[in-house]
Structure formats: C-alpha cells, structure tokens
Design a protein around this motif. Structure first.
Motif, mmCIF file in Angstrom:
data_model
loop_
_atom_site.group_PDB
_atom_site.id
_atom_site.type_symbol
_atom_site.label_atom_id
_atom_site.label_comp_id
_atom_site.label_asym_id
_atom_site.label_seq_id
_atom_site.Cartn_x
_atom_site.Cartn_y
_atom_site.Cartn_z
ATOM 1 N N PRO A 156 0.818 -1.222 0.000
ATOM 2 C CA PRO A 156 0.000 0.000 0.000
ATOM 3 C C PRO A 156 0.848 1.268 0.000
ATOM 4 C CG PRO A 156 0.024 -0.999 2.185
ATOM 5 C CD PRO A 156 0.702 -1.976 1.267
ATOM 6 N N ASP A 157 0.321 2.284 -0.636
ATOM 7 C CA ASP A 157 0.999 3.575 -0.713
ATOM 8 C C ASP A 157 0.396 4.614 0.227
ATOM 9 O OD1 ASP A 157 2.803 2.800 -2.763
ATOM 10 O OD2 ASP A 157 1.220 3.061 -4.257
ATOM 11 N N SER A 158 -0.725 4.285 0.878
ATOM 12 C CA SER A 158 -1.394 5.264 1.725
ATOM 13 C C SER A 158 -2.030 4.569 2.924
ATOM 14 C CB SER A 158 -2.484 6.003 0.935
ATOM 15 O OG SER A 158 -3.540 5.108 0.599
ATOM 16 N N VAL A 159 -2.404 5.376 3.905
ATOM 17 C CA VAL A 159 -3.099 4.855 5.084
ATOM 18 C C VAL A 159 -4.404 4.191 4.676
ATOM 19 C CG1 VAL A 159 -4.321 5.548 7.181
ATOM 20 C CG2 VAL A 159 -2.030 6.460 6.709
ATOM 21 N N GLU A 160 -5.131 4.820 3.780
ATOM 22 C CA GLU A 160 -6.428 4.277 3.351
ATOM 23 C C GLU A 160 -6.260 2.920 2.685
ATOM 24 O OE1 GLU A 160 -6.576 8.450 4.103
ATOM 25 O OE2 GLU A 160 -5.314 7.358 2.664
ATOM 26 N N GLU A 161 -5.242 2.774 1.856
ATOM 27 C CA GLU A 161 -4.986 1.487 1.200
ATOM 28 C C GLU A 161 -4.590 0.428 2.213
ATOM 29 O OE1 GLU A 161 -2.138 1.858 -1.887
ATOM 30 O OE2 GLU A 161 -3.343 3.230 -3.087
ATOM 31 N N ALA A 162 -3.794 0.802 3.200
ATOM 32 C CA ALA A 162 -3.353 -0.152 4.219
ATOM 33 C C ALA A 162 -4.533 -0.630 5.060
ATOM 34 C CB ALA A 162 -2.287 0.483 5.101
ATOM 35 N N GLU A 163 -5.404 0.283 5.457
ATOM 36 C CA GLU A 163 -6.573 -0.099 6.246
ATOM 37 C C GLU A 163 -7.503 -1.008 5.439
ATOM 38 O OE1 GLU A 163 -8.173 3.648 7.431
ATOM 39 O OE2 GLU A 163 -6.868 3.820 9.193
ATOM 40 N N ALA A 164 -7.693 -0.679 4.172
ATOM 41 C CA ALA A 164 -8.541 -1.514 3.315
ATOM 42 C C ALA A 164 -7.946 -2.907 3.150
ATOM 43 C CB ALA A 164 -8.721 -0.845 1.954
ATOM 44 N N LEU A 165 -6.636 -2.977 3.079
ATOM 45 C CA LEU A 165 -5.972 -4.271 2.942
ATOM 46 C C LEU A 165 -6.174 -5.124 4.191
ATOM 47 C CD1 LEU A 165 -4.130 -6.033 1.194
ATOM 48 C CD2 LEU A 165 -2.169 -4.906 2.272
ATOM 49 N N GLN A 166 -6.070 -4.504 5.367
ATOM 50 C CA GLN A 166 -6.334 -5.240 6.599
ATOM 51 C C GLN A 166 -7.770 -5.755 6.641
ATOM 52 O OE1 GLN A 166 -5.157 -2.348 9.590
ATOM 53 N NE2 GLN A 166 -3.174 -3.340 9.846
ATOM 54 N N GLU A 167 -8.693 -4.917 6.249
ATOM 55 C CA GLU A 167 -10.103 -5.335 6.223
ATOM 56 C C GLU A 167 -10.303 -6.523 5.276
ATOM 57 O OE1 GLU A 167 -12.567 -4.215 7.981
ATOM 58 O OE2 GLU A 167 -12.065 -2.182 8.664
ATOM 59 N N ARG A 168 -9.613 -6.497 4.144
ATOM 60 C CA ARG A 168 -9.784 -7.553 3.145
ATOM 61 C C ARG A 168 -9.155 -8.872 3.574
ATOM 62 N NH1 ARG A 168 -6.700 -8.939 -1.345
ATOM 63 N NH2 ARG A 168 -5.415 -7.051 -1.245
ATOM 64 N N LEU A 169 -7.996 -8.791 4.242
ATOM 65 C CA LEU A 169 -7.252 -10.009 4.564
ATOM 66 C C LEU A 169 -7.682 -10.674 5.861
ATOM 67 C CD1 LEU A 169 -3.596 -8.996 3.584
ATOM 68 C CD2 LEU A 169 -5.201 -10.429 2.303
ATOM 69 N N ARG A 170 -8.368 -9.943 6.734
ATOM 70 C CA ARG A 170 -8.635 -10.505 8.062
ATOM 71 C C ARG A 170 -9.476 -11.773 8.018
ATOM 72 N NH1 ARG A 170 -12.730 -5.963 10.645
ATOM 73 N NH2 ARG A 170 -14.480 -6.285 9.207
ATOM 74 N N ASP A 171 -10.340 -11.918 7.030
ATOM 75 C CA ASP A 171 -11.178 -13.111 6.946
ATOM 76 C C ASP A 171 -10.395 -14.345 6.507
ATOM 77 O OD1 ASP A 171 -13.416 -11.751 7.775
ATOM 78 O OD2 ASP A 171 -14.114 -11.307 5.745
ATOM 79 N N ARG A 172 -9.156 -14.151 6.083
ATOM 80 C CA ARG A 172 -8.326 -15.283 5.692
ATOM 81 C C ARG A 172 -7.574 -15.896 6.872
ATOM 82 N NH1 ARG A 172 -5.314 -14.218 0.015
ATOM 83 N NH2 ARG A 172 -4.656 -16.334 0.557
ATOM 84 N N VAL A 173 -7.598 -15.218 8.007
ATOM 85 C CA VAL A 173 -6.949 -15.750 9.203
ATOM 86 C C VAL A 173 -7.709 -16.982 9.690
ATOM 87 C CG1 VAL A 173 -6.416 -15.296 11.631
ATOM 88 C CG2 VAL A 173 -5.969 -13.543 9.906
ATOM 89 N N ARG A 174 -6.979 -18.043 9.980
ATOM 90 C CA ARG A 174 -7.578 -19.287 10.469
ATOM 91 C C ARG A 174 -7.285 -19.457 11.954
ATOM 92 N NH1 ARG A 174 -4.505 -22.822 6.340
ATOM 93 N NH2 ARG A 174 -4.664 -24.366 8.023
ATOM 94 N N GLU A 175 -8.337 -19.744 12.706
ATOM 95 C CA GLU A 175 -8.171 -20.092 14.120
ATOM 96 C C GLU A 175 -8.471 -21.572 14.255
ATOM 97 O OE1 GLU A 175 -9.807 -17.484 17.037
ATOM 98 O OE2 GLU A 175 -9.812 -15.755 15.671
ATOM 99 N N GLU A 176 -7.457 -22.342 14.687
ATOM 100 C CA GLU A 176 -7.572 -23.785 14.778
ATOM 101 C C GLU A 176 -6.734 -24.288 15.944
ATOM 102 O OE1 GLU A 176 -6.333 -24.369 10.737
ATOM 103 O OE2 GLU A 176 -4.260 -24.813 11.323
ATOM 104 N N PRO A 177 -6.939 -25.528 16.392
ATOM 105 C CA PRO A 177 -6.283 -26.015 17.607
ATOM 106 C C PRO A 177 -4.764 -26.119 17.534
ATOM 107 C CG PRO A 177 -8.211 -27.333 17.128
ATOM 108 C CD PRO A 177 -7.999 -26.450 15.935
ATOM 109 N N GLY A 178 -4.193 -26.388 16.374
ATOM 110 C CA GLY A 178 -2.754 -26.650 16.277
ATOM 111 C C GLY A 178 -1.908 -25.402 16.468
#
Length: 242
Positions: free
Chosen positions: A10-32
């Motif tokens: 990202p080149d800006s704060v707005e792009e960075a925040e949007a990227l976090q919003e987009r990627l957060r659903d890819r985080v996996r919570e699992e027992p291992g």
C-alpha cells in the motif's frame, strides 16, 4: 523460507486499512500446532530517528530447552508512516528480510505485537502468519484495544480481552505478581493454544524468551549500525515478492 505473494504494497493509510479489512477473513483459528519443536521470536528496534532505520531480528529457539538455535537480522529504512494500528507496514519489510535469511522454517512465530487484538482484527501477527503460512501468536506488552478485568496474581491466571463485544485476546499473568501480557491469535492457532505456548515460553520472566532474545538482538544490531556511520541502511523499498 518462502513468503507468499498476497498483495501489492500500500501507498497510503487508506490502502493499508482496506488491505487489513480484506485479509482478516483469511486468518484461520484452529487447535494446532499441538507439537512445537522450534519457535521464532520476532521484534523490531527503532533508531534514534525512527524514520531512518529499523532493525528486525528473528531468533529461533528450541521449544524444549529455550536455547537459541538460529538467528537473523535485517536493518532497513521504514517505508510507511507511523500510524497506530498500521505498525505492521513499517515493520514487515525488515522482518520478512530477516525471515528469508533463516536456514530452517520454525514451527511457530511469536511476535512482539498483536494479532486479533487489533482495531480491524488484523495486527502484525495475523499479517505475518498469512504471509508465511505459519502458525503465529501475538504477545503485546500493552493492550491496543479492548477492556479486561485484571487477572489473579498467580502465574497462569488470565482474563478475556474484549473489544466491541468480541473476545479478541487474553490478559495473561506469566509470573506471579508481575504485570500481565496480552496474547492474541495471529494465524493457525486458537486462543487456548496461544496462551499455553506463551506461558511455556515464559518460565522466569514476564516476557516470553522469544521476545526477550529477539529484542536483545535487534537492539544490538541497531547499536552496531548506528556506531558505524558508513553502514547506513539501504533506501526503503516494498517487500520483495509483493
């Protein structure tokens, strides 16, 4: 070690925040992971002028003995402004450079920072977990978001860290009578697993050995660099591969 090509930088704060919003659903919570043989601690030290240099250190410990088995350092110029909630974009480039220098891939990453305990549920530990594909845990010295009840005085006591009605982490007492730390999921672990590993990594001190060792190495690298005027860090650049 391999770093996944997830996004452009990202080149800006707005792009960075949007990227976090987009990627957060890819985080996996699992027992291992149930069995961990090596654990990497990651930390960053800033120079006296924070826009001039950051020193990122990765220290790999034997999980059973907590002895250092490998380490790597990278000193670079930060390429992103200092913005609360977006520290990952200042620190990730140097951290990824240090990770690429490792000969072996660790079983678990323990970051000096937050994972899900973040404004957008996507702190440094989440970002590193996704980029590397490795299980990752965030351990903060102070909390970034949320509310919590003080845990009991005894080692191992914990309470939930809650933000906007959601449990985003735990306030964990790693040593009897000392200030707690703030544990959160980064990627491919759950909160119980993260808590268990952080406690095991903190047999004698408030902070886990992963953080203590990587903090020591990053500060030493920065002192060495600042004492040698001829060894200025290279110009800032986006992380390779993204």
């Amino acid at each position: 070690m391999d770093i996944e090509d997830l996004h452009s930088w990202p080149d800006s704060v707005e792009e960075a925040e949007a990227l976090q919003e987009r990627l957060r659903d890819r985080v996996r919570e699992e027992p291992g992971p149930a069995v961990v043989r090596t654990v990497a601690g990651l930390d960053v030290a800033y120079g006296s002028h924070s826009d001039e240099a950051v020193a990122a250190a990765v220290v790999v410990l034997d999980a059973a003995t907590l002895r250092v088995v490998e380490s790597a350092v990278a000193v670079e110029r930060p390429s992103f402004p200092y913005v609360p909630g977006l520290f990952a974009f200042r620190e990730l480039p140097a951290l990824l450079s240090a990770l690429r220098k490792l000969r072996a891939t660790p079983d678990l990453l323990v970051c000096d920072g937050h994972g899900r305990a973040h404004f957008r549920r996507f702190g440094l530990a989440c970002h590193l977990g996704l980029l590397t594909g490795l299980p990752a845990v965030g351990v903060g010295k102070t909390f970034l978001v949320g509310e919590h009840v003080e845990p009991g005085r005894e080692r191992g006591s914990f309470t939930d860290l809650v933000h906007e009605g959601e449990v985003v982490g735990r306030t964990l007492r790693t040593q009897t009578g000392v200030k707690p730390v703030y544990v959160s999921v980064g990627h491919r672990v759950d909160l119980d697993t993260a808590t268990r590993h952080v406690l095991a990594l903190s047999p004698s001190y408030r902070l886990p050995e992963t953080t203590r060792q990587s903090d020591r190495l990053s500060r030493a690298a920065l002192r060495e660099r600042e004492s040698d005027p001829a060894s200025a860090p290279p110009p800032a650049a986006a992380p390779r591969g993204r």
